[in-house]
Motif scaffolding. Sequence first.
Motif, PDB file in Angstrom:
ATOM      1  N   THR A 253      -6.216 -13.487   9.699  1.00  0.00           N
ATOM      2  CA  THR A 253      -4.853 -13.029   9.494  1.00  0.00           C
ATOM      3  C   THR A 253      -4.666 -12.520   8.073  1.00  0.00           C
ATOM      4  OG1 THR A 253      -2.513 -13.688   9.456  1.00  0.00           O
ATOM      5  CG2 THR A 253      -4.137 -15.389   8.938  1.00  0.00           C
ATOM      6  N   ASN A 254      -3.815 -11.518   7.931  1.00  0.00           N
ATOM      7  CA  ASN A 254      -3.494 -10.967   6.619  1.00  0.00           C
ATOM      8  C   ASN A 254      -2.077 -11.323   6.190  1.00  0.00           C
ATOM      9  OD1 ASN A 254      -1.819  -9.296   8.140  1.00  0.00           O
ATOM     10  ND2 ASN A 254      -3.243  -7.575   8.114  1.00  0.00           N
ATOM     11  N   ALA A 255      -1.497 -12.347   6.797  1.00  0.00           N
ATOM     12  CA  ALA A 255      -0.098 -12.697   6.524  1.00  0.00           C
ATOM     13  C   ALA A 255       0.143 -12.968   5.046  1.00  0.00           C
ATOM     14  CB  ALA A 255       0.302 -13.909   7.359  1.00  0.00           C
ATOM     15  N   ARG A 256      -0.777 -13.654   4.402  1.00  0.00           N
ATOM     16  CA  ARG A 256      -0.586 -13.980   2.985  1.00  0.00           C
ATOM     17  C   ARG A 256      -0.701 -12.732   2.106  1.00  0.00           C
ATOM     18  NH1 ARG A 256      -3.421 -19.857   1.668  1.00  0.00           N
ATOM     19  NH2 ARG A 256      -2.248 -21.046   3.212  1.00  0.00           N
ATOM     20  N   LEU A 257      -1.573 -11.814   2.494  1.00  0.00           N
ATOM     21  CA  LEU A 257      -1.684 -10.556   1.764  1.00  0.00           C
ATOM     22  C   LEU A 257      -0.337  -9.843   1.732  1.00  0.00           C
ATOM     23  CD1 LEU A 257      -3.720  -8.391   0.499  1.00  0.00           C
ATOM     24  CD2 LEU A 257      -3.736  -7.380   2.797  1.00  0.00           C
ATOM     25  N   LYS A 258       0.345  -9.838   2.847  1.00  0.00           N
ATOM     26  CA  LYS A 258       1.640  -9.171   2.946  1.00  0.00           C
ATOM     27  C   LYS A 258       2.736  -9.975   2.254  1.00  0.00           C
ATOM     28  CE  LYS A 258       0.451  -6.988   7.365  1.00  0.00           C
ATOM     29  NZ  LYS A 258       0.786  -6.929   8.814  1.00  0.00           N
ATOM     30  N   GLN A 259       2.743 -11.285   2.470  1.00  0.00           N
ATOM     31  CA  GLN A 259       3.824 -12.104   1.938  1.00  0.00           C
ATOM     32  C   GLN A 259       3.696 -12.327   0.433  1.00  0.00           C
ATOM     33  OE1 GLN A 259       3.533 -15.648   4.334  1.00  0.00           O
ATOM     34  NE2 GLN A 259       4.136 -14.599   6.212  1.00  0.00           N
ATOM     35  N   ASP A 260       2.504 -12.702  -0.023  1.00  0.00           N
ATOM     36  CA  ASP A 260       2.312 -13.037  -1.437  1.00  0.00           C
ATOM     37  C   ASP A 260       2.195 -11.801  -2.320  1.00  0.00           C
ATOM     38  OD1 ASP A 260       2.196 -15.595  -0.436  1.00  0.00           O
ATOM     39  OD2 ASP A 260       0.070 -15.889  -0.856  1.00  0.00           O
ATOM     40  N   LEU A 261       1.383 -10.842  -1.883  1.00  0.00           N
ATOM     41  CA  LEU A 261       1.106  -9.675  -2.709  1.00  0.00           C
ATOM     42  C   LEU A 261       1.987  -8.478  -2.373  1.00  0.00           C
ATOM     43  CD1 LEU A 261      -2.794  -9.711  -3.018  1.00  0.00           C
ATOM     44  CD2 LEU A 261      -1.076 -10.753  -4.486  1.00  0.00           C
ATOM     45  N   GLY A 262       2.712  -8.562  -1.264  1.00  0.00           N
ATOM     46  CA  GLY A 262       3.602  -7.472  -0.902  1.00  0.00           C
ATOM     47  C   GLY A 262       2.895  -6.206  -0.474  1.00  0.00           C
ATOM     48  N   VAL A 263       1.674  -6.337   0.029  1.00  0.00           N
ATOM     49  CA  VAL A 263       0.908  -5.159   0.451  1.00  0.00           C
ATOM     50  C   VAL A 263       1.347  -4.720   1.847  1.00  0.00           C
ATOM     51  CG1 VAL A 263      -1.380  -4.269   1.041  1.00  0.00           C
ATOM     52  CG2 VAL A 263      -1.089  -5.746  -0.961  1.00  0.00           C
ATOM     53  N   ALA A 264       1.781  -3.489   1.965  1.00  0.00           N
ATOM     54  CA  ALA A 264       2.096  -2.885   3.260  1.00  0.00           C
ATOM     55  C   ALA A 264       0.931  -1.976   3.626  1.00  0.00           C
ATOM     56  CB  ALA A 264       3.397  -2.089   3.189  1.00  0.00           C
ATOM     57  N   LEU A 265       0.191  -2.344   4.646  1.00  0.00           N
ATOM     58  CA  LEU A 265      -1.010  -1.600   5.004  1.00  0.00           C
ATOM     59  C   LEU A 265      -0.669  -0.174   5.430  1.00  0.00           C
ATOM     60  CD1 LEU A 265      -3.023  -4.238   7.064  1.00  0.00           C
ATOM     61  CD2 LEU A 265      -3.263  -3.668   4.639  1.00  0.00           C
TER      62      LEU A 265
END
Length: 284
Positions: A253-265
Amino acid sequence: MRLLVFGLGYSAQRFIDRHAGDFSHITATVRSAEKQQARQGANLELLLFGGDGSDPALAARIAEADLLLVSVPPGPNGDPVLAAFGSQIAASRIRRIVYLSTIGVYADHGGGWIDETAALSGDGRRRMRIDAEAQWRATAGERATMLRLAGIYGPGRNALINLGAGTARRVVKPGQVFNRIHVDDIAAAVAAAFAHPKAGIWNVCDDEPAPPQEVITYAATLMGIAPPPEVAFEDAEMSAMARSFYATSNRCTNARLKQDLGVALAYPTYREGLGALWRGGEGQ
């Protein structure tokens, strides 16, 4: 702000291409004098590290650097960057170190969903990566961020090109799934990790892990050609390295990438990524 990059590979080069303007000076290492001569740029200083030797100027660049990006793979004797410069990096003023690792460090979870807290396990190359992560955390402490990358694709490196070259194969292993990640999304993750106030561990992967044969089939559909025949994993002729990628089957899962770092793929699945590459002329 000064950036030092150990290992000017595919992902690191893409980050520099997209974010060079964020830095007053960039130094990156290459393994050969040939690459050093071919890639030199106005805002990019290339120094040798690895195959053809180590440039004496690297010590000064470490002392001057604000940020450090590491994409040099570990070897049987550990991480080569730390072996050469570990004590200097530990004592440096570098405020953030981003180490490009791999989701291959995770133990096999039989296709189940996992996050960054999942158990690590492996031998050979995977064990080297696990050990290298630990070495970087021990050396740099709270300055060290681990970005665990999924299977990388993008311009010049994708299923469309492989199909066009006749090298693509649909190897089928029941239950096998992989995550992937477009190189542009890696560049965005690196930038976000540098900007984040705290270090951490983040999976850099897409939204939809999928069987590898499905990706080849989709690429063939874009190209309007028949996909290559399916080959059972047991019957496939593969190198030991290629076969090792099938040792684990995980849905990361990339949930933390999106939540913590704010990365929108930009490319949340292989379909958006391959579609954009095809429209851009890849494989044609």
